[in-house]
Design a protein around this motif. Structure first.
Motif, PDB file in Angstrom:
ATOM      1  N   LYS A 184       0.876  -1.170   0.000  1.00 39.38           N
ATOM      2  CA  LYS A 184       0.000   0.000   0.000  1.00 39.38           C
ATOM      3  C   LYS A 184       0.911   1.217   0.000  1.00 39.38           C
ATOM      4  O   LYS A 184       1.940   1.231   0.664  1.00 39.38           O
ATOM      5  N   TYR A 185       0.512   2.232  -0.747  1.00 38.77           N
ATOM      6  CA  TYR A 185       1.378   3.398  -0.774  1.00 38.77           C
ATOM      7  C   TYR A 185       0.566   4.683  -0.881  1.00 38.77           C
ATOM      8  O   TYR A 185      -0.555   4.705  -1.360  1.00 38.77           O
ATOM      9  N   LYS A 186       1.192   5.739  -0.384  1.00 36.82           N
ATOM     10  CA  LYS A 186       0.630   7.078  -0.458  1.00 36.82           C
ATOM     11  C   LYS A 186       1.784   8.001  -0.841  1.00 36.82           C
ATOM     12  O   LYS A 186       2.657   8.290  -0.025  1.00 36.82           O
ATOM     13  N   ASN A 234      14.709  -0.256  -2.621  1.00 40.02           N
ATOM     14  CA  ASN A 234      14.402  -1.658  -2.958  1.00 40.02           C
ATOM     15  C   ASN A 234      14.860  -2.612  -1.860  1.00 40.02           C
ATOM     16  O   ASN A 234      14.153  -3.565  -1.529  1.00 40.02           O
ATOM     17  N   ASN A 235      16.049  -2.370  -1.294  1.00 43.10           N
ATOM     18  CA  ASN A 235      16.542  -3.225  -0.212  1.00 43.10           C
ATOM     19  C   ASN A 235      15.590  -3.210   0.981  1.00 43.10           C
ATOM     20  O   ASN A 235      15.291  -4.255   1.565  1.00 43.10           O
ATOM     21  N   ILE A 236      15.118  -2.031   1.338  1.00 42.30           N
ATOM     22  CA  ILE A 236      14.212  -1.922   2.491  1.00 42.30           C
ATOM     23  C   ILE A 236      12.882  -2.604   2.175  1.00 42.30           C
ATOM     24  O   ILE A 236      12.346  -3.356   2.999  1.00 42.30           O
ATOM     25  N   ILE A 237      12.353  -2.357   0.992  1.00 41.34           N
ATOM     26  CA  ILE A 237      11.073  -2.979   0.609  1.00 41.34           C
ATOM     27  C   ILE A 237      11.218  -4.498   0.566  1.00 41.34           C
ATOM     28  O   ILE A 237      10.349  -5.223   1.071  1.00 41.34           O
ATOM     29  N   ASN A 238      12.295  -4.993  -0.024  1.00 47.28           N
ATOM     30  CA  ASN A 238      12.500  -6.445  -0.083  1.00 47.28           C
ATOM     31  C   ASN A 238      12.589  -7.064   1.311  1.00 47.28           C
ATOM     32  O   ASN A 238      12.042  -8.138   1.553  1.00 47.28           O
ATOM     33  N   ASN A 239      13.273  -6.391   2.236  1.00 50.45           N
ATOM     34  CA  ASN A 239      13.336  -6.895   3.608  1.00 50.45           C
ATOM     35  C   ASN A 239      11.951  -6.918   4.244  1.00 50.45           C
ATOM     36  O   ASN A 239      11.584  -7.881   4.920  1.00 50.45           O
ATOM     37  N   ALA A 240      11.186  -5.865   4.037  1.00 51.78           N
ATOM     38  CA  ALA A 240       9.834  -5.805   4.601  1.00 51.78           C
ATOM     39  C   ALA A 240       8.946  -6.898   4.002  1.00 51.78           C
ATOM     40  O   ALA A 240       8.205  -7.575   4.726  1.00 51.78           O
ATOM     41  N   LEU A 241       9.028  -7.084   2.687  1.00 47.10           N
ATOM     42  CA  LEU A 241       8.243  -8.140   2.035  1.00 47.10           C
ATOM     43  C   LEU A 241       8.634  -9.524   2.542  1.00 47.10           C
ATOM     44  O   LEU A 241       7.783 -10.395   2.722  1.00 47.10           O
ATOM     45  N   VAL A 259       2.969  -4.178   3.437  1.00 49.43           N
ATOM     46  CA  VAL A 259       4.028  -3.185   3.496  1.00 49.43           C
ATOM     47  C   VAL A 259       3.409  -1.864   3.075  1.00 49.43           C
ATOM     48  O   VAL A 259       2.686  -1.798   2.080  1.00 49.43           O
ATOM     49  N   LYS A 260       3.683  -0.817   3.845  1.00 46.57           N
ATOM     50  CA  LYS A 260       3.169   0.516   3.528  1.00 46.57           C
ATOM     51  C   LYS A 260       4.340   1.444   3.223  1.00 46.57           C
ATOM     52  O   LYS A 260       5.366   1.408   3.901  1.00 46.57           O
ATOM     53  N   ILE A 261       4.152   2.243   2.199  1.00 45.45           N
ATOM     54  CA  ILE A 261       5.162   3.238   1.817  1.00 45.45           C
ATOM     55  C   ILE A 261       4.457   4.589   1.767  1.00 45.45           C
ATOM     56  O   ILE A 261       3.392   4.717   1.157  1.00 45.45           O
ATOM     57  N   GLU A 262       5.069   5.564   2.418  1.00 39.69           N
ATOM     58  CA  GLU A 262       4.452   6.892   2.425  1.00 39.69           C
ATOM     59  C   GLU A 262       5.539   7.956   2.282  1.00 39.69           C
ATOM     60  O   GLU A 262       6.602   7.869   2.895  1.00 39.69           O
ATOM     61  N   LEU A 263       5.254   8.939   1.466  1.00 38.53           N
ATOM     62  CA  LEU A 263       6.132  10.089   1.298  1.00 38.53           C
ATOM     63  C   LEU A 263       5.453  11.263   1.996  1.00 38.53           C
ATOM     64  O   LEU A 263       4.314  11.597   1.676  1.00 38.53           O
ATOM     65  N   THR A 264       6.125  11.830   2.970  1.00 36.20           N
ATOM     66  CA  THR A 264       5.577  12.984   3.683  1.00 36.20           C
ATOM     67  C   THR A 264       6.612  14.099   3.701  1.00 36.20           C
ATOM     68  O   THR A 264       7.818  13.852   3.578  1.00 36.20           O
ATOM     69  N   GLN A 265       6.115  15.311   3.868  1.00 37.39           N
ATOM     70  CA  GLN A 265       7.006  16.457   3.902  1.00 37.39           C
ATOM     71  C   GLN A 265       6.577  17.380   5.027  1.00 37.39           C
ATOM     72  O   GLN A 265       5.389  17.668   5.187  1.00 37.39           O
ATOM     73  N   SER A 266       7.551  17.803   5.820  1.00 36.80           N
ATOM     74  CA  SER A 266       7.314  18.839   6.815  1.00 36.80           C
ATOM     75  C   SER A 266       8.075  20.067   6.346  1.00 36.80           C
ATOM     76  O   SER A 266       8.627  20.073   5.248  1.00 36.80           O
ATOM     77  N   GLU A 267       8.135  21.062   7.186  1.00 39.28           N
ATOM     78  CA  GLU A 267       8.826  22.282   6.785  1.00 39.28           C
ATOM     79  C   GLU A 267      10.305  22.036   6.477  1.00 39.28           C
ATOM     80  O   GLU A 267      10.852  22.577   5.530  1.00 39.28           O
TER      81      GLU A 267
END
Length: 180
Positions: free
Chosen positions: A78-80, A100-107, A118-126
């Motif tokens: 799942k991704y946002k 990819n290494n992190i995603i493969n480990n999570a999978l 597995v969830k992937i999210e891109l967020t931005q703060s100031e």
């Protein structure tokens, strides 16, 4: 470090070859095959990092993440990814390798879990841009968390990894000024 790891794999191959010659153990051929695969993976990672050293340029992080997620479209991810137009000076090949290494480990961790994801999210703060990758598998022990980025450390069996993915990932992220 690389030659040390290759020598470890080759020593294991050599010892198991001797066992095979003496007819002592049929599992030795499996161990030999796995060590050959480990050497191949190790050299592939090394080739990617050594070939891509000079290719730093500004890339749109959200677009790179979408490309990465496309590579995993048949997996339970799942991704946002928001439409931030945040650019980061990076080597795109290396950044993709790290993620990819992190995603493969999570999978790997969720593969045997009912409703594993597995969830992937891109967020931005100031001040920060964060790429959050998380799974719903059991957490690592405190002892293993301390070791997880050390070269050749792995909680996996020898058949599933050689313990270099996260150490390479940390080095890549550190080189672009990130934190993991």
């Amino acid at each position: 470090v690389l030659s040390h790891q290759i020598n470890n794999f080759l020593e294991t191959i050599n010892l198991n070859n001797e066992i095979l010659r003496n007819g002592q153990n049929l599992k030795s051929s499996d161990i030999i095959e796995q060590n050959i695969l480990n050497i191949s993976k190790l050299m592939h990672s090394y080739n990617l990092t050594s070939q891509a050293i000079d290719g730093f340029k500004f890339e749109k992080v959200n677009q790179v993440l979408v490309e990465i997620i496309e590579d995993f479209k048949d997996k339970k991810i799942k991704y946002k990814i928001n439409s931030y137009e945040f650019e980061l000076k990076m080597n795109k090949k290396l950044f993709k390798l790290a993620v990819n290494n992190i995603i493969n480990n999570a999978l790997f961790e969720v593969k045997n879990i009912k409703n594993g994801e597995v969830k992937i999210e891109l967020t931005q703060s100031e001040d920060f841009l964060s790429v959050v990758i998380q799974d719903n598998a059991e957490s690592l022990s405190k002892d293993n968390i301390i070791k997880v980025f050390k070269p050749f450390f792995s909680t996996k069996s020898i058949n599933d990894g050689c313990g270099l993915g996260l150490s390479i990932t940390k080095e890549i992220i550190d080189n672009i000024g990130g934190d993991i």
